[in-house]
Design an enzyme around this catalytic site. Structure first.
Site, PDB file in Angstrom:
ATOM      1  N   THR A   1      46.413  42.760  48.127  1.00 30.86           N
ATOM      2  CA  THR A   1      47.176  42.578  46.894  1.00 30.86           C
ATOM      3  C   THR A   1      48.028  43.806  46.585  1.00 30.86           C
ATOM      4  OG1 THR A   1      45.598  41.052  45.911  1.00 30.86           O
ATOM      5  CG2 THR A   1      46.886  42.376  44.376  1.00 30.86           C
TER       6      THR A   1
ATOM      7  N   TYR B   1      38.056  39.672  37.032  1.00 35.53           N
ATOM      8  CA  TYR B   1      38.445  38.261  37.020  1.00 35.53           C
ATOM      9  C   TYR B   1      38.063  37.566  35.714  1.00 35.53           C
ATOM     10  CZ  TYR B   1      40.018  38.078  41.872  1.00 35.53           C
ATOM     11  OH  TYR B   1      40.727  38.243  43.033  1.00 35.53           O
TER      12      TYR B   1
END
Ligand code: SF4
Ligand code: FE
Length: 483
Positions: free
Chosen positions: A191, A296
Protein backbone atom coordinates in the site's frame (compact mmCIF):
# COMPACT_ATOMS: atom_id res chain seq x y z
CA UNK A 1 5.69 24.35 12.91
CA UNK A 2 6.82 21.14 11.27
CA UNK A 3 3.57 20.32 9.49
CA UNK A 4 3.58 20.36 5.67
CA UNK A 5 0.64 21.69 3.70
CA UNK A 6 -1.02 19.40 1.16
CA UNK A 7 0.61 21.32 -1.68
CA UNK A 8 4.06 21.07 -0.10
CA UNK A 9 3.51 17.35 0.30
CA UNK A 10 2.65 16.91 -3.38
CA UNK A 11 5.73 18.84 -4.45
CA UNK A 12 7.95 16.87 -2.05
CA UNK A 13 6.77 13.62 -3.67
CA UNK A 14 7.28 15.09 -7.12
CA UNK A 15 10.90 15.82 -6.19
CA UNK A 16 11.66 12.13 -5.54
CA UNK A 17 13.40 10.04 -8.14
CA UNK A 18 11.13 6.99 -7.82
CA UNK A 19 11.17 4.07 -10.24
CA UNK A 20 7.51 3.30 -11.00
CA UNK A 21 6.24 0.98 -13.74
CA UNK A 22 2.73 0.36 -15.03
CA UNK A 23 1.40 -1.41 -18.14
CA UNK A 24 4.98 -2.38 -19.05
CA UNK A 25 6.27 1.20 -19.11
CA UNK A 26 8.10 3.52 -16.77
CA UNK A 27 5.84 6.22 -15.38
CA UNK A 28 7.92 9.36 -15.73
CA UNK A 29 5.77 11.54 -13.47
CA UNK A 30 3.62 9.41 -11.13
CA UNK A 31 2.30 12.59 -9.47
CA UNK A 32 0.63 13.67 -12.71
CA UNK A 33 -0.53 10.26 -13.92
CA UNK A 34 -4.35 10.14 -14.15
CA UNK A 35 -4.48 6.54 -12.86
CA UNK A 36 -2.16 7.18 -9.93
CA UNK A 37 -3.06 10.75 -8.96
CA UNK A 38 -6.22 9.91 -6.98
CA UNK A 39 -4.14 7.80 -4.58
CA UNK A 40 -1.82 10.75 -3.98
CA UNK A 41 -4.85 12.96 -3.29
CA UNK A 42 -5.93 10.54 -0.55
CA UNK A 43 -2.60 10.88 1.27
CA UNK A 44 -2.70 14.61 0.69
CA UNK A 45 -5.90 14.66 2.75
CA UNK A 46 -3.85 13.56 5.80
CA UNK A 47 -1.93 16.84 5.41
CA UNK A 48 -4.86 19.08 4.48
CA UNK A 49 -7.00 18.04 7.44
CA UNK A 50 -4.06 18.50 9.83
CA UNK A 51 -4.03 22.19 8.83
CA UNK A 52 -7.65 22.71 9.85
CA UNK A 53 -8.25 23.96 13.40
CA UNK A 54 -11.44 21.90 13.70
CA UNK A 55 -9.49 18.69 13.07
CA UNK A 56 -6.32 19.57 14.96
CA UNK A 57 -7.18 17.42 17.97
CA UNK A 58 -7.60 14.24 15.92
CA UNK A 59 -5.09 14.89 13.14
CA UNK A 60 -2.17 16.07 15.24
CA UNK A 61 -0.55 15.33 18.60
CA UNK A 62 2.07 17.04 20.71
CA UNK A 63 5.18 14.95 21.21
CA UNK A 64 5.80 14.93 24.97
CA UNK A 65 9.58 14.62 24.54
CA UNK A 66 10.04 17.64 22.30
CA UNK A 67 6.84 19.65 22.75
CA UNK A 68 6.46 19.70 18.96
CA UNK A 69 3.08 19.30 17.29
CA UNK A 70 3.23 16.36 14.88
CA UNK A 71 0.88 14.88 12.38
CA UNK A 72 -0.70 11.98 14.26
CA UNK A 73 0.49 9.60 11.55
CA UNK A 74 4.04 10.22 12.82
CA UNK A 75 3.17 10.08 16.51
CA UNK A 76 4.02 7.44 19.10
CA UNK A 77 0.91 6.50 21.09
CA UNK A 78 1.48 7.53 24.72
CA UNK A 79 -1.84 6.50 26.25
CA UNK A 80 -5.17 4.89 25.41
CA UNK A 81 -6.53 8.33 24.47
CA UNK A 82 -3.98 8.43 21.63
CA UNK A 83 -5.07 4.96 20.48
CA UNK A 84 -8.72 6.02 20.43
CA UNK A 85 -7.97 9.25 18.58
CA UNK A 86 -6.06 7.27 15.99
CA UNK A 87 -9.18 5.24 15.15
CA UNK A 88 -11.35 8.37 15.07
CA UNK A 89 -8.87 10.06 12.75
CA UNK A 90 -8.98 7.07 10.40
CA UNK A 91 -12.78 7.09 10.35
CA UNK A 92 -12.71 10.79 9.49
CA UNK A 93 -10.27 10.18 6.63
CA UNK A 94 -12.33 7.26 5.33
CA UNK A 95 -15.34 9.59 5.25
CA UNK A 96 -13.40 12.29 3.38
CA UNK A 97 -11.78 10.01 0.77
CA UNK A 98 -13.94 6.85 0.48
CA UNK A 99 -10.64 5.15 -0.25
CA UNK A 100 -7.44 3.88 1.36
CA UNK A 101 -5.37 6.89 2.44
CA UNK A 102 -2.29 4.70 2.90
CA UNK A 103 -0.38 6.60 5.54
CA UNK A 104 -1.47 4.31 8.39
CA UNK A 105 1.02 1.57 7.53
CA UNK A 106 3.85 3.90 8.50
CA UNK A 107 2.15 4.94 11.75
CA UNK A 108 1.60 1.31 12.65
CA UNK A 109 5.17 0.40 11.73
CA UNK A 110 6.47 3.33 13.84
CA UNK A 111 4.68 2.12 16.92
CA UNK A 112 5.55 -1.56 16.44
CA UNK A 113 9.23 -0.76 15.75
CA UNK A 114 9.46 1.58 18.73
CA UNK A 115 8.57 -1.05 21.31
CA UNK A 116 10.23 -4.01 19.56
CA UNK A 117 13.61 -2.33 19.00
CA UNK A 118 13.57 -1.31 22.68
CA UNK A 119 13.13 -4.94 23.73
CA UNK A 120 15.72 -6.29 21.28
CA UNK A 121 18.30 -3.86 22.67
CA UNK A 122 17.42 -4.90 26.21
CA UNK A 123 18.15 -8.53 25.43
CA UNK A 124 21.12 -8.19 23.08
CA UNK A 125 22.68 -4.80 23.91
CA UNK A 126 22.21 -3.70 20.29
CA UNK A 127 21.54 -0.09 19.30
CA UNK A 128 18.39 -0.50 17.22
CA UNK A 129 16.18 1.64 19.47
CA UNK A 130 18.57 4.56 19.04
CA UNK A 131 18.72 3.97 15.28
CA UNK A 132 14.97 3.87 15.09
CA UNK A 133 14.46 6.99 17.22
CA UNK A 134 16.93 8.91 15.06
CA UNK A 135 15.08 7.86 11.90
CA UNK A 136 11.73 8.67 13.49
CA UNK A 137 12.85 12.14 14.59
CA UNK A 138 14.04 12.81 11.02
CA UNK A 139 10.62 11.83 9.60
CA UNK A 140 8.75 13.77 12.27
CA UNK A 141 10.86 16.89 11.70
CA UNK A 142 10.05 16.89 8.00
CA UNK A 143 6.45 15.60 8.35
CA UNK A 144 7.23 12.77 5.94
CA UNK A 145 4.92 9.99 4.82
CA UNK A 146 6.45 6.68 5.76
CA UNK A 147 5.40 3.37 4.28
CA UNK A 148 5.38 0.17 6.35
CA UNK A 149 6.05 -3.01 4.39
CA UNK A 150 5.59 -6.50 5.74
CA UNK A 151 4.14 -8.91 3.17
CA UNK A 152 6.66 -11.02 1.23
CA UNK A 153 5.72 -12.96 -1.92
CA UNK A 154 6.29 -16.26 0.03
CA UNK A 155 6.56 -18.65 -2.94
CA UNK A 156 5.70 -22.19 -1.80
CA UNK A 157 3.66 -21.58 1.34
CA UNK A 158 4.56 -24.99 2.76
CA UNK A 159 8.27 -24.10 2.93
CA UNK A 160 10.21 -21.87 5.35
CA UNK A 161 12.05 -18.86 3.88
CA UNK A 162 15.46 -20.58 3.79
CA UNK A 163 13.97 -23.75 2.22
CA UNK A 164 12.45 -22.05 -0.85
CA UNK A 165 14.03 -23.04 -4.17
CA UNK A 166 14.35 -19.32 -4.91
CA UNK A 167 15.92 -17.66 -1.84
CA UNK A 168 14.39 -14.30 -2.76
CA UNK A 169 10.79 -15.34 -2.00
CA UNK A 170 11.31 -13.57 1.32
CA UNK A 171 13.31 -10.36 1.55
CA UNK A 172 16.71 -11.12 3.06
CA UNK A 173 20.23 -9.94 3.75
CA UNK A 174 22.60 -10.99 0.98
CA UNK A 175 25.71 -9.22 2.27
CA UNK A 176 26.88 -7.99 5.67
CA UNK A 177 29.28 -5.08 5.32
CA UNK A 178 31.09 -2.98 7.94
CA UNK A 179 29.02 0.05 6.91
CA UNK A 180 25.66 -1.69 6.48
CA UNK A 181 23.83 -4.51 4.72
CA UNK A 182 22.71 -5.35 1.19
CA UNK A 183 19.20 -6.80 0.86
CA UNK A 184 17.23 -8.51 -1.89
CA UNK A 185 13.60 -9.56 -2.25
CA UNK A 186 10.23 -7.92 -2.70
CA UNK A 187 7.19 -6.74 -0.79
CA UNK A 188 3.90 -7.65 -2.43
CA UNK A 189 0.66 -5.65 -2.75
CA UNK A 190 2.34 -2.85 -0.88
CA UNK A 191 0.00 0.00 0.00
CA UNK A 192 1.02 3.56 -0.79
CA UNK A 193 4.71 3.02 -1.57
CA UNK A 194 4.77 5.52 -4.43
CA UNK A 195 3.17 8.21 -2.27
CA UNK A 196 5.70 7.79 0.56
CA UNK A 197 9.07 9.40 1.16
CA UNK A 198 10.51 6.53 3.18
CA UNK A 199 9.77 2.83 3.56
CA UNK A 200 10.18 0.66 6.67
CA UNK A 201 10.75 -3.04 5.98
CA UNK A 202 9.73 -5.72 8.46
CA UNK A 203 9.78 -9.54 8.36
CA UNK A 204 6.53 -11.06 7.21
CA UNK A 205 6.21 -13.93 9.67
CA UNK A 206 7.77 -15.60 12.67
CA UNK A 207 11.27 -16.70 11.70
CA UNK A 208 13.28 -19.63 13.07
CA UNK A 209 17.04 -19.64 13.56
CA UNK A 210 17.62 -21.09 10.09
CA UNK A 211 15.85 -18.00 8.70
CA UNK A 212 18.19 -15.55 10.45
CA UNK A 213 19.01 -13.69 7.24
CA UNK A 214 15.30 -13.07 6.74
CA UNK A 215 14.83 -11.55 10.19
CA UNK A 216 15.68 -8.07 9.01
CA UNK A 217 14.15 -4.65 9.49
CA UNK A 218 15.30 -1.27 8.23
CA UNK A 219 14.19 1.98 6.61
CA UNK A 220 15.37 3.59 3.37
CA UNK A 221 14.19 6.49 1.19
CA UNK A 222 11.74 5.20 -1.42
CA UNK A 223 13.98 6.38 -4.26
CA UNK A 224 17.04 4.44 -3.06
CA UNK A 225 19.01 2.76 -5.87
CA UNK A 226 17.72 -0.77 -6.51
CA UNK A 227 14.09 -0.15 -5.45
CA UNK A 228 11.39 -0.19 -8.11
CA UNK A 229 7.62 -0.58 -8.09
CA UNK A 230 5.25 -2.38 -10.42
CA UNK A 231 1.76 -0.96 -9.94
CA UNK A 232 -1.09 -3.39 -9.26
CA UNK A 233 -4.19 -3.22 -11.47
CA UNK A 234 -7.52 -2.27 -10.02
CA UNK A 235 -10.87 -3.18 -11.46
CA UNK A 236 -12.02 -0.44 -13.90
CA UNK A 237 -8.73 1.50 -13.45
CA UNK A 238 -8.55 2.61 -17.09
CA UNK A 239 -11.88 4.40 -16.76
CA UNK A 240 -9.71 7.12 -15.22
CA UNK A 241 -8.18 7.66 -18.68
CA UNK A 242 -11.55 8.48 -20.25
CA UNK A 243 -11.88 11.90 -18.68
CA UNK A 244 -15.33 11.21 -17.22
CA UNK A 245 -15.67 12.20 -13.58
CA UNK A 246 -19.09 10.53 -13.36
CA UNK A 247 -18.11 7.13 -14.70
CA UNK A 248 -15.23 6.67 -12.24
CA UNK A 249 -17.61 7.12 -9.29
CA UNK A 250 -15.01 8.74 -7.04
CA UNK A 251 -13.18 11.21 -9.30
CA UNK A 252 -10.81 12.63 -6.72
CA UNK A 253 -9.60 9.85 -4.43
CA UNK A 254 -8.30 6.30 -4.56
CA UNK A 255 -5.76 3.87 -3.14
CA UNK A 256 -2.78 2.14 -4.71
CA UNK A 257 -0.83 -1.07 -4.27
CA UNK A 258 2.41 -2.16 -5.91
CA UNK A 259 4.91 -4.98 -6.05
CA UNK A 260 8.00 -3.30 -4.60
CA UNK A 261 11.24 -4.93 -5.68
CA UNK A 262 14.47 -4.60 -3.68
CA UNK A 263 17.20 -5.51 -6.13
CA UNK A 264 20.41 -5.52 -4.05
CA UNK A 265 19.62 -2.43 -2.01
CA UNK A 266 22.25 -1.04 0.36
CA UNK A 267 21.07 -0.07 3.84
CA UNK A 268 23.46 2.04 5.96
CA UNK A 269 24.15 0.78 9.47
CA UNK A 270 22.21 3.46 11.33
CA UNK A 271 19.04 2.63 9.35
CA UNK A 272 18.99 -1.02 10.53
CA UNK A 273 16.44 -1.96 13.22
CA UNK A 274 16.82 -5.76 13.23
CA UNK A 275 19.56 -7.88 11.70
CA UNK A 276 19.34 -11.56 12.56
CA UNK A 277 17.44 -11.39 15.86
CA UNK A 278 14.98 -14.02 14.60
CA UNK A 279 13.48 -14.53 18.08
CA UNK A 280 11.96 -11.02 17.87
CA UNK A 281 10.35 -11.46 14.47
CA UNK A 282 7.20 -12.82 16.09
CA UNK A 283 6.88 -9.79 18.39
CA UNK A 284 7.29 -7.35 15.54
CA UNK A 285 4.78 -9.14 13.30
CA UNK A 286 2.19 -9.48 16.07
CA UNK A 287 2.47 -5.85 17.07
CA UNK A 288 2.42 -4.36 13.58
CA UNK A 289 -0.45 -6.62 12.54
CA UNK A 290 -2.28 -5.80 15.78
CA UNK A 291 -2.04 -2.07 15.19
CA UNK A 292 -3.12 -2.45 11.59
CA UNK A 293 -6.07 -4.65 12.58
CA UNK A 294 -7.11 -1.87 14.96
CA UNK A 295 -6.76 0.58 12.05
CA UNK A 296 -9.44 -1.24 10.08
CA UNK A 297 -11.94 -0.46 12.85
CA UNK A 298 -11.51 3.17 11.74
CA UNK A 299 -10.75 3.44 8.02
CA UNK A 300 -13.22 0.83 6.80
CA UNK A 301 -15.93 2.34 9.01
CA UNK A 302 -15.39 5.76 7.46
CA UNK A 303 -15.65 4.33 3.95
CA UNK A 304 -18.70 2.37 5.13
CA UNK A 305 -20.29 5.66 6.22
CA UNK A 306 -19.99 6.94 2.65
CA UNK A 307 -21.40 3.71 1.22
CA UNK A 308 -24.39 3.76 3.58
CA UNK A 309 -25.02 7.39 2.68
CA UNK A 310 -24.81 6.56 -1.02
CA UNK A 311 -27.27 3.67 -0.65
CA UNK A 312 -29.69 5.91 1.24
CA UNK A 313 -29.42 8.56 -1.50
CA UNK A 314 -30.02 5.94 -4.21
CA UNK A 315 -33.25 5.05 -2.40
CA UNK A 316 -34.20 8.74 -2.06
CA UNK A 317 -33.54 9.30 -5.76
CA UNK A 318 -35.74 6.47 -6.99
CA UNK A 319 -38.57 6.93 -4.51
CA UNK A 320 -37.92 3.77 -2.46
CA UNK A 321 -36.77 5.49 0.74
CA UNK A 322 -40.04 4.99 2.59
CA UNK A 323 -40.26 1.24 1.90
CA UNK A 324 -39.88 -0.53 5.24
CA UNK A 325 -37.43 -3.12 3.89
CA UNK A 326 -35.18 -0.36 2.57
CA UNK A 327 -35.21 1.40 5.93
CA UNK A 328 -34.41 -1.90 7.60
CA UNK A 329 -31.50 -2.58 5.26
CA UNK A 330 -30.02 0.82 6.07
CA UNK A 331 -30.41 0.02 9.77
CA UNK A 332 -28.62 -3.28 9.27
CA UNK A 333 -25.77 -1.61 7.37
CA UNK A 334 -25.42 0.96 10.14
CA UNK A 335 -25.49 -1.72 12.81
CA UNK A 336 -22.72 -3.70 11.09
CA UNK A 337 -20.61 -0.62 10.45
CA UNK A 338 -20.88 0.65 14.02
CA UNK A 339 -20.06 -2.83 15.33
CA UNK A 340 -16.72 -2.54 13.53
CA UNK A 341 -16.20 0.86 15.10
CA UNK A 342 -16.98 -0.59 18.55
CA UNK A 343 -14.18 -3.10 17.98
CA UNK A 344 -11.72 -0.39 16.94
CA UNK A 345 -12.55 1.72 19.98
CA UNK A 346 -12.61 -1.24 22.38
CA UNK A 347 -9.15 -2.59 21.47
CA UNK A 348 -7.84 0.96 21.88
CA UNK A 349 -9.53 1.66 25.21
CA UNK A 350 -8.12 -1.63 26.53
CA UNK A 351 -4.61 -0.74 25.37
CA UNK A 352 -1.61 -1.02 27.69
CA UNK A 353 1.95 0.29 27.91
CA UNK A 354 4.83 -1.72 26.45
CA UNK A 355 8.27 -1.86 28.12
CA UNK A 356 9.36 1.08 25.98
CA UNK A 357 6.48 3.19 27.31
CA UNK A 358 4.40 3.49 24.16
CA UNK A 359 0.90 2.02 24.12
CA UNK A 360 -0.28 -1.06 22.35
CA UNK A 361 -3.85 -2.13 21.66
CA UNK A 362 -5.45 -5.17 23.27
CA UNK A 363 -4.29 -7.81 20.78
CA UNK A 364 -7.25 -10.15 21.21
CA UNK A 365 -9.78 -7.39 20.60
CA UNK A 366 -7.79 -5.98 17.66
CA UNK A 367 -7.82 -9.41 16.02
CA UNK A 368 -11.54 -9.77 16.66
CA UNK A 369 -11.95 -6.34 15.06
CA UNK A 370 -10.20 -7.39 11.87
CA UNK A 371 -11.94 -10.78 11.80
CA UNK A 372 -15.26 -8.93 11.73
CA UNK A 373 -13.90 -6.67 9.00
CA UNK A 374 -13.34 -9.78 6.85
CA UNK A 375 -17.13 -10.27 6.92
CA UNK A 376 -19.22 -7.18 7.59
CA UNK A 377 -18.16 -4.96 4.66
CA UNK A 378 -19.21 -7.81 2.35
CA UNK A 379 -22.69 -7.79 3.85
CA UNK A 380 -22.79 -3.98 3.78
CA UNK A 381 -21.86 -4.06 0.07
CA UNK A 382 -24.50 -6.73 -0.58
CA UNK A 383 -27.17 -4.57 1.00
CA UNK A 384 -25.95 -1.46 -0.87
CA UNK A 385 -26.21 -3.37 -4.17
CA UNK A 386 -29.67 -4.60 -3.18
CA UNK A 387 -30.88 -1.04 -2.56
CA UNK A 388 -29.09 0.42 -5.61
CA UNK A 389 -30.67 -1.99 -8.09
CA UNK A 390 -29.14 -3.44 -11.24
CA UNK A 391 -28.84 0.01 -12.76
CA UNK A 392 -25.57 0.48 -10.81
CA UNK A 393 -23.91 -1.87 -13.31
CA UNK A 394 -26.00 -1.31 -16.45
CA UNK A 395 -26.22 2.49 -16.68
CA UNK A 396 -24.81 4.11 -19.84
CA UNK A 397 -21.74 6.33 -19.75
CA UNK A 398 -21.48 10.05 -19.10
CA UNK A 399 -20.74 10.49 -22.82
CA UNK A 400 -24.16 9.03 -23.64
CA UNK A 401 -25.77 11.19 -21.00
CA UNK A 402 -24.24 14.28 -22.58
CA UNK A 403 -24.73 13.21 -26.20
CA UNK A 404 -26.99 15.47 -28.26
CA UNK A 405 -29.03 12.60 -29.67
CA UNK A 406 -28.87 9.97 -26.87
CA UNK A 407 -28.77 12.27 -23.84
CA UNK A 408 -32.48 13.16 -23.82
CA UNK A 409 -33.39 9.44 -23.87
CA UNK A 410 -30.95 8.54 -21.09
CA UNK A 411 -32.32 11.43 -19.03
CA UNK A 412 -35.94 10.50 -19.74
CA UNK A 413 -35.77 6.77 -19.09
CA UNK A 414 -33.24 6.61 -16.26
CA UNK A 415 -34.76 9.28 -14.07
CA UNK A 416 -36.24 8.55 -10.66
CA UNK A 417 -38.27 10.98 -8.57
CA UNK A 418 -39.11 14.45 -9.85
CA UNK A 419 -36.66 17.10 -8.72
CA UNK A 420 -33.56 14.87 -8.90
CA UNK A 421 -31.59 14.97 -12.12
CA UNK A 422 -30.79 11.73 -13.91
CA UNK A 423 -27.16 12.78 -13.73
CA UNK A 424 -27.19 12.97 -9.94
CA UNK A 425 -28.92 9.63 -9.75
CA UNK A 426 -26.27 8.05 -11.97
CA UNK A 427 -23.44 9.71 -10.04
CA UNK A 428 -24.49 8.10 -6.78
CA UNK A 429 -24.94 4.71 -8.47
CA UNK A 430 -21.46 4.96 -9.98
CA UNK A 431 -20.07 5.75 -6.53
CA UNK A 432 -21.68 2.59 -5.15
CA UNK A 433 -20.30 0.64 -8.10
CA UNK A 434 -16.84 2.09 -7.41
CA UNK A 435 -16.85 0.94 -3.78
CA UNK A 436 -18.52 -2.40 -4.50
CA UNK A 437 -16.57 -3.55 -7.54
CA UNK A 438 -14.55 -0.69 -9.03
CA UNK A 439 -11.19 0.76 -8.06
CA UNK A 440 -12.20 1.40 -4.43
CA UNK A 441 -13.30 -2.21 -4.04
CA UNK A 442 -9.60 -3.00 -3.56
CA UNK A 443 -9.67 -0.94 -0.39
CA UNK A 444 -13.17 -1.66 0.82
CA UNK A 445 -13.82 -5.27 -0.16
CA UNK A 446 -10.82 -7.44 -0.88
CA UNK A 447 -8.58 -5.46 1.44
CA UNK A 448 -11.14 -6.04 4.17
CA UNK A 449 -10.50 -9.73 3.62
CA UNK A 450 -6.73 -9.81 3.15
CA UNK A 451 -5.31 -6.46 4.28
CA UNK A 452 -3.57 -6.59 7.69
CA UNK A 453 -3.54 -10.38 7.28
CA UNK A 454 -6.03 -12.87 5.89
CA UNK A 455 -8.80 -14.22 8.17
CA UNK A 456 -6.85 -17.30 9.26
CA UNK A 457 -4.04 -15.12 10.62
CA UNK A 458 -6.52 -13.50 12.99
CA UNK A 459 -7.97 -16.85 14.01
CA UNK A 460 -4.50 -18.04 15.01
CA UNK A 461 -4.08 -14.92 17.16
CA UNK A 462 -7.56 -15.33 18.62
CA UNK A 463 -6.69 -18.90 19.59
CA UNK A 464 -3.42 -17.72 21.20
CA UNK A 465 -4.99 -14.83 23.06
CA UNK A 466 -8.37 -16.33 23.91
CA UNK A 467 -7.14 -18.02 27.11
CA UNK A 468 -9.19 -21.21 26.99
CA UNK A 469 -7.60 -22.65 30.18
CA UNK A 470 -8.97 -19.74 32.19
CA UNK A 471 -12.41 -20.20 30.67
CA UNK A 472 -12.30 -23.89 31.62
CA UNK A 473 -11.45 -22.91 35.19
CA UNK A 474 -14.45 -20.59 35.28
CA UNK A 475 -16.74 -23.41 34.13
CA UNK A 476 -15.27 -25.84 36.66
CA UNK A 477 -15.79 -23.38 39.49
CA UNK A 478 -19.43 -22.83 38.58
CA UNK A 479 -20.07 -26.58 38.19
CA UNK A 480 -18.26 -27.39 41.47
CA UNK A 481 -15.79 -29.65 39.74
CA UNK A 482 -12.80 -30.62 41.87
CA UNK A 483 -10.00 -32.60 40.17
FE1 SF4 B 1 -4.96 2.99 6.37
FE2 SF4 B 1 -7.04 1.46 6.03
FE3 SF4 B 1 -5.42 1.93 3.98
FE4 SF4 B 1 -4.60 0.35 5.97
S1 SF4 B 1 -6.30 -0.04 4.57
S2 SF4 B 1 -3.45 2.03 5.04
S3 SF4 B 1 -5.62 1.32 7.73
S4 SF4 B 1 -6.69 3.41 5.05
FE1 FE C 1 -4.47 -1.93 4.42
Amino acid sequence: MTLMTGEQYIESIRALNMQVYMFGKKVESPVDDPILRPSLNSVRMTYDLAQMPEHEDLMTAVDPDTGTRLNRFNHIHRNTGDLIKKVKMQRLLGQKTAACFQRCVGMDAFNAMYSTTFEIDKKYGTSYFGNFKKFMAYCQGKDLTVDGAMTDPKGDRSLAPHAQDDPDMFLHVVEQRPDGIVVRGAKAHQTGALNSHEIIIMPTQTMAEADKDYAVSFAVPIDTAGIFMIIGRQSCDTRKLEGSDMDVGNPEFGGVEALVVFDNVFVPKDRIFMNGEWDFSNMLVERFAGYHRQSYGGCKVGVGDVLIGAAALAADYNGAAKASHVKDKLIEMTHLNETLYCCGIACSAEGAPTQSGNYIIDLLLANVCKQNVTRFPYEIVRLAEDIAGGIMVTAPSQKDLNDAKLGPYVKKYLRGVAGVSTENRLRILRLIENMALGTAAVGYRTESMHGAGSPQAQRIMISRQGNLPRKKELAKAIAHIKE
